[in-house]
Design an enzyme around this catalytic site. Structure first.
Site, PDB file in Angstrom:
ATOM      1  N   ASP A 112       0.782   3.345   4.497  1.00  0.00           N
ATOM      2  CA  ASP A 112      -0.355   3.990   3.824  1.00  0.00           C
ATOM      3  C   ASP A 112      -1.417   4.452   4.823  1.00  0.00           C
ATOM      4  O   ASP A 112      -1.789   5.616   4.840  1.00  0.00           O
ATOM      5  CB  ASP A 112      -0.969   3.057   2.756  1.00  0.00           C
ATOM      6  CG  ASP A 112      -1.314   1.661   3.292  1.00  0.00           C
ATOM      7  OD1 ASP A 112      -1.055   1.379   4.480  1.00  0.00           O
ATOM      8  OD2 ASP A 112      -1.850   0.856   2.507  1.00  0.00           O
ATOM      9  N   GLY A 144       0.770  -1.250   0.000  1.00  0.00           N
ATOM     10  CA  GLY A 144       0.000   0.000   0.000  1.00  0.00           C
ATOM     11  C   GLY A 144       0.796   1.293   0.000  1.00  0.00           C
ATOM     12  O   GLY A 144       0.343   2.305  -0.514  1.00  0.00           O
ATOM     13  N   ASP A 184      -4.795   2.038  11.072  1.00  0.00           N
ATOM     14  CA  ASP A 184      -6.195   1.765  11.386  1.00  0.00           C
ATOM     15  C   ASP A 184      -6.263   1.376  12.862  1.00  0.00           C
ATOM     16  O   ASP A 184      -6.328   2.244  13.726  1.00  0.00           O
ATOM     17  CB  ASP A 184      -6.642   0.643  10.437  1.00  0.00           C
ATOM     18  CG  ASP A 184      -8.121   0.372  10.476  1.00  0.00           C
ATOM     19  OD1 ASP A 184      -8.879   1.244  10.907  1.00  0.00           O
ATOM     20  OD2 ASP A 184      -8.533  -0.733  10.059  1.00  0.00           O
TER      21      ASP A 184
HETATM   22  P1  IMP Z   1      -3.843  -1.851  11.301  1.00  0.00           P
HETATM   23  O1  IMP Z   1      -3.432  -0.446  11.666  1.00  0.00           O
HETATM   24  O2  IMP Z   1      -2.952  -2.902  11.881  1.00  0.00           O
HETATM   25  O3  IMP Z   1      -5.297  -2.101  11.605  1.00  0.00           O
HETATM   26  O4  IMP Z   1      -3.694  -2.103   9.752  1.00  0.00           O
HETATM   27  C1  IMP Z   1      -3.578  -1.109   8.849  1.00  0.00           C
HETATM   28  C2  IMP Z   1      -3.560  -1.761   7.489  1.00  0.00           C
HETATM   29  O5  IMP Z   1      -4.870  -2.223   7.136  1.00  0.00           O
HETATM   30  C3  IMP Z   1      -3.183  -0.750   6.432  1.00  0.00           C
HETATM   31  O6  IMP Z   1      -1.814  -0.739   6.206  1.00  0.00           O
HETATM   32  C4  IMP Z   1      -3.964  -1.262   5.243  1.00  0.00           C
HETATM   33  O7  IMP Z   1      -3.201  -2.249   4.572  1.00  0.00           O
HETATM   34  C5  IMP Z   1      -5.188  -1.895   5.814  1.00  0.00           C
HETATM   35  N1  IMP Z   1      -6.316  -0.927   5.788  1.00  0.00           N
HETATM   36  C6  IMP Z   1      -6.850  -0.260   6.830  1.00  0.00           C
HETATM   37  N2  IMP Z   1      -7.833   0.544   6.428  1.00  0.00           N
HETATM   38  C7  IMP Z   1      -7.926   0.409   5.092  1.00  0.00           C
HETATM   39  C8  IMP Z   1      -8.758   1.027   4.082  1.00  0.00           C
HETATM   40  O8  IMP Z   1      -9.622   1.874   4.329  1.00  0.00           O
HETATM   41  N3  IMP Z   1      -8.524   0.637   2.815  1.00  0.00           N
HETATM   42  C9  IMP Z   1      -7.581  -0.293   2.482  1.00  0.00           C
HETATM   43  N4  IMP Z   1      -6.779  -0.877   3.381  1.00  0.00           N
HETATM   44  C10 IMP Z   1      -6.951  -0.535   4.683  1.00  0.00           C
HETATM   45 MG    MG Z   2      -0.580  -1.395   4.717  1.00  0.00          MG
END
Ligand code: IMP
Ligand code: MG
Length: 178
Positions: free
Chosen positions: A99, A43, A102
Protein backbone atom coordinates in the site's frame (compact mmCIF):
# COMPACT_ATOMS: atom_id res chain seq x y z
CA UNK A 1 -16.47 8.55 9.12
CA UNK A 2 -16.61 11.30 6.46
CA UNK A 3 -16.64 14.11 9.04
CA UNK A 4 -13.12 13.07 10.09
CA UNK A 5 -11.66 13.64 6.63
CA UNK A 6 -9.63 16.76 6.03
CA UNK A 7 -8.78 16.26 2.40
CA UNK A 8 -8.99 13.76 -0.46
CA UNK A 9 -5.49 13.17 -1.85
CA UNK A 10 -6.30 10.65 -4.58
CA UNK A 11 -9.79 10.26 -6.02
CA UNK A 12 -11.47 7.05 -7.15
CA UNK A 13 -11.11 8.09 -10.78
CA UNK A 14 -7.39 8.79 -10.40
CA UNK A 15 -6.91 5.43 -8.68
CA UNK A 16 -8.74 3.58 -11.42
CA UNK A 17 -6.82 5.25 -14.25
CA UNK A 18 -3.44 4.70 -12.63
CA UNK A 19 -4.17 1.06 -11.82
CA UNK A 20 -5.23 0.39 -15.41
CA UNK A 21 -1.89 1.88 -16.54
CA UNK A 22 0.18 -0.18 -14.09
CA UNK A 23 -1.73 -3.35 -14.99
CA UNK A 24 -0.90 -2.85 -18.65
CA UNK A 25 2.78 -2.33 -17.85
CA UNK A 26 2.89 -5.50 -15.76
CA UNK A 27 1.07 -7.42 -18.50
CA UNK A 28 3.71 -6.38 -21.03
CA UNK A 29 6.70 -6.87 -18.74
CA UNK A 30 5.79 -10.38 -17.58
CA UNK A 31 4.50 -11.97 -20.80
CA UNK A 32 5.69 -15.57 -20.96
CA UNK A 33 6.93 -15.55 -17.37
CA UNK A 34 5.61 -17.33 -14.32
CA UNK A 35 4.38 -14.49 -12.10
CA UNK A 36 3.45 -14.74 -8.44
CA UNK A 37 1.91 -11.62 -6.96
CA UNK A 38 2.37 -11.29 -3.21
CA UNK A 39 0.10 -8.87 -1.35
CA UNK A 40 1.27 -7.41 1.95
CA UNK A 41 -1.67 -7.63 4.38
CA UNK A 42 -3.73 -5.93 5.30
CA UNK A 43 -3.28 -2.55 3.66
CA UNK A 44 -2.63 -3.78 0.11
CA UNK A 45 -5.73 -5.94 -0.25
CA UNK A 46 -7.94 -3.38 -2.00
CA UNK A 47 -5.22 -2.23 -4.38
CA UNK A 48 -4.26 -5.81 -5.14
CA UNK A 49 -7.86 -6.82 -5.88
CA UNK A 50 -8.22 -4.02 -8.43
CA UNK A 51 -4.72 -4.41 -9.86
CA UNK A 52 -4.87 -8.13 -10.65
CA UNK A 53 -8.01 -7.57 -12.73
CA UNK A 54 -6.03 -5.19 -14.94
CA UNK A 55 -3.33 -7.81 -15.54
CA UNK A 56 -4.11 -9.84 -18.63
CA UNK A 57 -1.68 -12.75 -18.26
CA UNK A 58 -2.01 -15.78 -15.95
CA UNK A 59 -0.85 -14.98 -12.41
CA UNK A 60 -0.79 -16.70 -9.06
CA UNK A 61 -1.45 -14.77 -5.87
CA UNK A 62 -0.44 -15.19 -2.26
CA UNK A 63 -0.28 -13.00 0.83
CA UNK A 64 2.12 -12.18 3.62
CA UNK A 65 1.49 -10.31 6.83
CA UNK A 66 4.38 -8.57 8.55
CA UNK A 67 4.93 -6.26 11.45
CA UNK A 68 7.88 -4.02 12.11
CA UNK A 69 9.63 -4.26 15.43
CA UNK A 70 9.69 -1.04 17.45
CA UNK A 71 8.05 1.27 14.94
CA UNK A 72 8.73 4.41 16.96
CA UNK A 73 12.24 3.52 18.05
CA UNK A 74 15.16 3.54 15.65
CA UNK A 75 14.25 0.33 13.89
CA UNK A 76 16.93 -2.08 12.82
CA UNK A 77 14.73 -3.01 9.89
CA UNK A 78 13.92 -6.33 11.48
CA UNK A 79 10.46 -7.40 10.47
CA UNK A 80 8.40 -10.15 12.01
CA UNK A 81 6.52 -12.42 9.62
CA UNK A 82 2.99 -12.91 10.99
CA UNK A 83 1.71 -14.87 8.00
CA UNK A 84 4.00 -16.55 5.52
CA UNK A 85 3.52 -17.75 1.95
CA UNK A 86 1.78 -21.02 1.28
CA UNK A 87 4.33 -22.49 -1.07
CA UNK A 88 7.83 -22.36 -2.48
CA UNK A 89 8.79 -19.39 -4.64
CA UNK A 90 11.89 -20.98 -6.12
CA UNK A 91 12.33 -20.01 -9.74
CA UNK A 92 9.27 -17.77 -9.75
CA UNK A 93 9.06 -14.12 -10.68
CA UNK A 94 7.72 -12.26 -7.66
CA UNK A 95 5.88 -8.98 -7.60
CA UNK A 96 5.32 -7.64 -4.09
CA UNK A 97 2.24 -5.42 -3.87
CA UNK A 98 2.26 -2.87 -1.04
CA UNK A 99 0.00 0.00 0.00
CA UNK A 100 2.58 2.57 1.12
CA UNK A 101 6.33 2.76 1.28
CA UNK A 102 7.34 5.08 4.07
CA UNK A 103 10.77 4.50 5.66
CA UNK A 104 11.27 1.53 3.33
CA UNK A 105 12.36 -0.73 6.19
CA UNK A 106 9.54 -3.24 5.76
CA UNK A 107 10.03 -3.78 2.07
CA UNK A 108 13.81 -3.76 2.06
CA UNK A 109 13.66 -6.61 4.57
CA UNK A 110 10.94 -8.42 2.67
CA UNK A 111 12.76 -8.24 -0.66
CA UNK A 112 15.95 -9.66 0.86
CA UNK A 113 13.96 -12.39 2.54
CA UNK A 114 12.21 -13.39 -0.70
CA UNK A 115 15.41 -13.26 -2.73
CA UNK A 116 17.04 -15.63 -0.25
CA UNK A 117 14.34 -18.19 -1.04
CA UNK A 118 15.54 -18.55 -4.62
CA UNK A 119 13.03 -16.44 -6.52
CA UNK A 120 13.93 -15.74 -10.16
CA UNK A 121 13.25 -12.05 -9.54
CA UNK A 122 11.66 -9.87 -6.89
CA UNK A 123 10.13 -6.51 -7.85
CA UNK A 124 8.00 -4.02 -5.97
CA UNK A 125 4.70 -2.41 -6.87
CA UNK A 126 3.43 0.19 -4.42
CA UNK A 127 0.32 2.30 -4.65
CA UNK A 128 1.75 5.18 -2.60
CA UNK A 129 5.22 6.45 -1.85
CA UNK A 130 6.36 8.94 0.79
CA UNK A 131 9.88 9.57 -0.52
CA UNK A 132 10.64 12.22 2.14
CA UNK A 133 10.66 9.60 4.88
CA UNK A 134 12.93 6.99 3.28
CA UNK A 135 15.74 5.59 5.42
CA UNK A 136 16.24 2.19 3.73
CA UNK A 137 16.65 2.18 -0.01
CA UNK A 138 14.10 0.25 -2.01
CA UNK A 139 13.95 -0.14 -5.74
CA UNK A 140 10.34 0.52 -6.79
CA UNK A 141 9.44 -0.95 -10.17
CA UNK A 142 5.80 0.20 -10.33
CA UNK A 143 4.39 3.15 -8.42
CA UNK A 144 0.97 4.75 -8.22
CA UNK A 145 1.50 8.12 -6.58
CA UNK A 146 4.04 10.11 -4.62
CA UNK A 147 2.40 11.72 -1.61
CA UNK A 148 3.62 14.23 0.97
CA UNK A 149 4.56 13.18 4.49
CA UNK A 150 1.02 13.06 5.82
CA UNK A 151 -0.86 10.20 7.42
CA UNK A 152 -3.36 8.79 4.93
CA UNK A 153 -6.23 6.34 5.15
CA UNK A 154 -8.72 4.70 2.82
CA UNK A 155 -8.69 2.25 -0.07
CA UNK A 156 -7.42 -0.50 2.24
CA UNK A 157 -5.22 1.73 4.41
CA UNK A 158 -6.12 2.16 8.07
CA UNK A 159 -5.72 4.26 11.12
CA UNK A 160 -6.09 1.94 14.16
CA UNK A 161 -7.82 -0.61 11.87
CA UNK A 162 -10.50 1.85 10.73
CA UNK A 163 -11.14 3.74 7.49
CA UNK A 164 -10.04 0.90 5.18
CA UNK A 165 -13.47 0.99 3.51
CA UNK A 166 -13.16 4.54 2.17
CA UNK A 167 -13.06 4.57 -1.64
CA UNK A 168 -10.43 7.31 -1.88
CA UNK A 169 -7.05 8.08 -0.35
CA UNK A 170 -7.72 10.66 2.36
CA UNK A 171 -5.96 12.72 4.98
CA UNK A 172 -7.58 12.66 8.41
CA UNK A 173 -8.33 15.71 10.53
CA UNK A 174 -6.03 16.14 13.53
CA UNK A 175 -8.89 15.57 15.96
CA UNK A 176 -9.51 12.11 14.50
CA UNK A 177 -6.20 10.94 16.02
CA UNK A 178 -6.97 12.05 19.54
P1 IMP B 1 7.87 1.36 6.20
O1 IMP B 1 8.09 1.67 4.74
O2 IMP B 1 8.63 0.17 6.68
O3 IMP B 1 8.09 2.58 7.07
O4 IMP B 1 6.37 0.94 6.47
C1 IMP B 1 5.37 1.17 5.61
C2 IMP B 1 4.10 0.70 6.28
O5 IMP B 1 3.72 1.61 7.32
C3 IMP B 1 2.96 0.69 5.30
O6 IMP B 1 2.83 -0.54 4.68
C4 IMP B 1 1.79 1.02 6.20
O7 IMP B 1 1.30 -0.18 6.77
C5 IMP B 1 2.34 1.89 7.27
N1 IMP B 1 2.12 3.32 6.93
C6 IMP B 1 3.03 4.21 6.51
N2 IMP B 1 2.47 5.40 6.28
C7 IMP B 1 1.16 5.26 6.54
C8 IMP B 1 0.02 6.15 6.45
O8 IMP B 1 0.10 7.33 6.07
N3 IMP B 1 -1.17 5.62 6.78
C9 IMP B 1 -1.32 4.33 7.20
N4 IMP B 1 -0.30 3.46 7.28
C10 IMP B 1 0.93 3.92 6.96
MG1 MG C 1 1.52 -2.10 4.81
Amino acid sequence: MEQNIKEVLVTEKELKEKITEIGLEITNDYKGKELLIIGVLKGAFTFMADLIREIKIPVEIDFMAVSSYGKSTKSSGVVRILKDLEGSIEGKHILVVEDIIDTGLTLSYLVKNLESRGAASVKICTLLDKPERRTASVDIKYKGFDIPDEFVVGYGIDFAEKYRNLSEICVLKEEAYS
